[in-house]
Enzyme design. Structure first.
Site, PDB file in Angstrom:
ATOM      1  N   GLY A 148       8.119   8.574   3.784  1.00 43.50           N
ATOM      2  CA  GLY A 148       9.403   9.278   3.825  1.00 43.50           C
ATOM      3  C   GLY A 148      10.165   9.040   2.535  1.00 43.50           C
ATOM      4  O   GLY A 148       9.562   8.739   1.495  1.00 43.50           O
ATOM      5  N   VAL A 152      15.614   5.735   3.426  1.00 45.17           N
ATOM      6  CA  VAL A 152      15.180   5.129   4.695  1.00 45.17           C
ATOM      7  C   VAL A 152      14.182   3.994   4.430  1.00 45.17           C
ATOM      8  O   VAL A 152      14.151   2.997   5.173  1.00 45.17           O
ATOM      9  CB  VAL A 152      14.589   6.212   5.644  1.00 45.17           C
ATOM     10  CG1 VAL A 152      14.065   5.579   6.913  1.00 45.17           C
ATOM     11  CG2 VAL A 152      15.638   7.262   5.976  1.00 45.17           C
ATOM     12  N   GLU A 170       4.995   5.011   1.459  1.00 37.59           N
ATOM     13  CA  GLU A 170       4.537   6.243   0.796  1.00 37.59           C
ATOM     14  C   GLU A 170       5.779   7.088   0.591  1.00 37.59           C
ATOM     15  O   GLU A 170       6.269   7.712   1.534  1.00 37.59           O
ATOM     16  CB  GLU A 170       3.520   6.982   1.688  1.00 37.59           C
ATOM     17  CG  GLU A 170       2.262   6.188   1.987  1.00 37.59           C
ATOM     18  CD  GLU A 170       1.340   6.062   0.793  1.00 37.59           C
ATOM     19  OE1 GLU A 170       1.458   6.862  -0.149  1.00 37.59           O
ATOM     20  OE2 GLU A 170       0.504   5.145   0.794  1.00 37.59           O
ATOM     21  N   CYS A 204       5.722  16.162  -0.993  1.00 40.08           N
ATOM     22  CA  CYS A 204       6.081  14.950  -1.754  1.00 40.08           C
ATOM     23  C   CYS A 204       5.570  15.011  -3.183  1.00 40.08           C
ATOM     24  O   CYS A 204       6.184  14.438  -4.077  1.00 40.08           O
ATOM     25  CB  CYS A 204       5.542  13.709  -1.050  1.00 40.08           C
ATOM     26  SG  CYS A 204       3.791  13.808  -0.690  1.00 40.08           S
TER      27      CYS A 204
END
Ligand code: NAD
Length: 464
Positions: A148, A152, A170, A204
């Site tokens: 994410g 976070v 990741e 991503c």
């Protein structure tokens, strides 16, 4: 499979084909690689033969870490749950999967399917949002894989620190694209725009921004426009091959960044909050302090940063966090090598984007702020495996074994060095500073300078 495609069409407005190629194929590929190889990977490893230790039969056992928590994001929820899950199952771990609250259709589907096909005692799905995640993170785990954003990730790492739970992260970031004017422009336009528009840029490893020389930028913009025209002849809004932003929050965030840019919008700029649509958008002449450079864009907007040359592009990249991916488009070997040799990133692709995530055998992961640890195939197995060194020391080695005992220190004096490895001799010649080639070149220059000085000295003596 259609149920998964349907769920993602509902969550993201994503085309079935995109889901098949970017998610299902990748997840099944990971699962198949793991299935085909697990018996080989799980075998204990031998270590290189050593006189001191061979009699004890040293081996490295591959053991499951235990119970793993896999927290994954909304954008590629199939691959980012089932890929690592395959690795964790192969490693022998029990797993709790925590999907994103932003993909309600997929999250409900996976919660229904997992207990149907896997032992519910060992594999389970916990759905929910922040309160549920917070509760999960209070528990001790044997490993957490968090995929994410960085914000976070800090919460997850802080919570994990309390129970000393190991974490792989990741993450994302701004993946740059360096474009040389000596490139195959048509191919650049197509690949760049594909990478930027797949899943509406919510990838991503999507190309986040471009670095290009000013004089070449108009040609690049035209190539990108041509590609978009080919992808979406009636515009992206009408296309059934263009996803929408995942939520109103993500829509507002990206729309705000576009509205505040000081760059020139040379294509797109349209948006519709009712359908969470943001048009593929090209923004020219964006500078380092622009809104579009303030965070990972995670949407179909491409800022184009103008640079003087490749050195300025490299400096620009190195002044920022190491990205998850770095892309270079060039026909010149020297240009490609210069960018790759002088930067760091999770992955680096030349003349392509995104596809490394699909390559069997590649690790997938970042470096520094773009993540730590890697999964996919064997690397997923490794992530959830504890390497446990073992040996079985027989009694007959006791004579040697007694050497370190205090009672034998006097006797062992002068032979204790047998237990200590000796270092290789110092290499002769000039020290290799900054890599062999450079050092050798310096060596040659030093020799030439010494020869010139010698000749000068002889001449000076003769003329004296
Ligand atoms: P996010 O960080 O908002 O959420 C990811 C997960 O964390 C979700 O499951 C969510 O429920 C959970 N979460 C949210 N708040 C939490 C909290 N306070 N405590 C604990 N858990 C919480 O990420 P996102 O918006 O879903 O995904 C986008 C980000 O993910 C981007 O930065 C992208 O680059 C990154 N990403 C990285 C990879 C990779 O493999 N490196 C892959 C996909 C996405």
């Amino acid at each position: 499979m259609p149920a998964i495609q349907e769920a993602l069409a509902r969550d993201l407005g994503r085309n079935y084909v995109e889901t098949s190629i970017l998610e299902l194929g990748n997840s099944l590929g990971d699962a198949k690689t793991v299935y085909d190889n697990v018996s080989k990977w799980a075998k204990p490893d031998s270590i290189p033969w050593q006189l001191n230790w061979f009699a004890m039969g040293p081996k490295v056992r591959k053991e499951p870490k235990g119970v793993a928590l896999i927290i994954f994001p909304f954008n590629y929820p199939v691959w980012l749950s089932l890929g690592p899950l395959a690795g964790a199952i192969a490693a022998g771990c029990a797993v709790v999967l925590k999907p994103s609250e932003l993909t309600p259709a997929y999250s409900a589907l996976i919660a229904e399917l997992i207990p149907k096909y896997l032992d519910p005692e060992l594999y389970t799905v916990v759905n929910g949002a922040v309160p549920q995640s917070t509760k999960l993170l209070e528990l001790p785990w044997d490993h957490i894989l968090y995929t994410g954003g960085g914000r976070v990730a800090r919460i997850v790492l802080t919570a994990a620190a309390k129970t000393l739970t190991p974490v792989s992260t990741e993450l994302g970031g701004k993946s740059p694209v360096v474009i040389d004017s000596n490139c195959d422009l048509k191919v650049v336009g197509k690949r760049l725009m594909w990478g930027k528009t797949a899943n509406a840029g919510q990838t991503c490893v999507a190309p986040d921004y471009v670095l290009v020389e000013k004089s070449f930028a108009p040609a690049l913009v035209q190539a990108c426009k041509d590609a978009l025209k080919e992808f979406y002849p009636d515009g992206a809004e009408k296309s059934d091959s263009f996803s929408h932003m995942i939520s109103a929050g993500h829509f507002d965030r990206l729309k705000g960044l576009i509205d505040n840019t000081k760059g020139e919008i040379v294509y797109g700029g349209g948006a519709n909050k009712d359908t969470l649509f943001i048009e593929p958008t090209l923004v020219l002449g964006v500078d380092a302090n622009d809104s579009l450079m303030s965070e990972e864009l995670f949407g179909p907007v491409l800022p184009i940063v103008l640079v003087k040359d490749v050195d300025e592009a490299i400096d620009f990249i190195n002044a920022r966090d190491h990205p998850l991916a770095l892309y270079v488009f060039s026909k010149s070997s020297a240009f490609k090598a210069k960018v790759l040799d002088n930067t760091q990133s999770g992955a680096a692709l030349v003349n392509d984007v995104l596809v490394h995530a699909l390559v069997e055998g590649f690790p997938f992961g970042g470096i520094g702020p773009s993540g730590s640890g890697a999964h996919k195939g064997k690397f997923g197995f490794d992530m959830f495996t504890h390497l446990r060194p073992t040996l079985d020391s027989p009694s007959w080695v006791e004579d040697a074994h007694e050497l370190p005992l205090p009672s034998l220190h006097a006797k062992a004096r002068n032979i204790e060095w047998m237990m200590v490895p000796s270092l290789p001799a110092r290499p002769s010649g000039l020290p290799l500073v900054g890599g062999g080639k450079t050092a050798n070149r310096w060596g040659v220059w030093l020799l030439i300078a010494a020869a010139a000085a010698g000749v000068g000295l002889i001449r000076a003596r003769r003329s004296a």
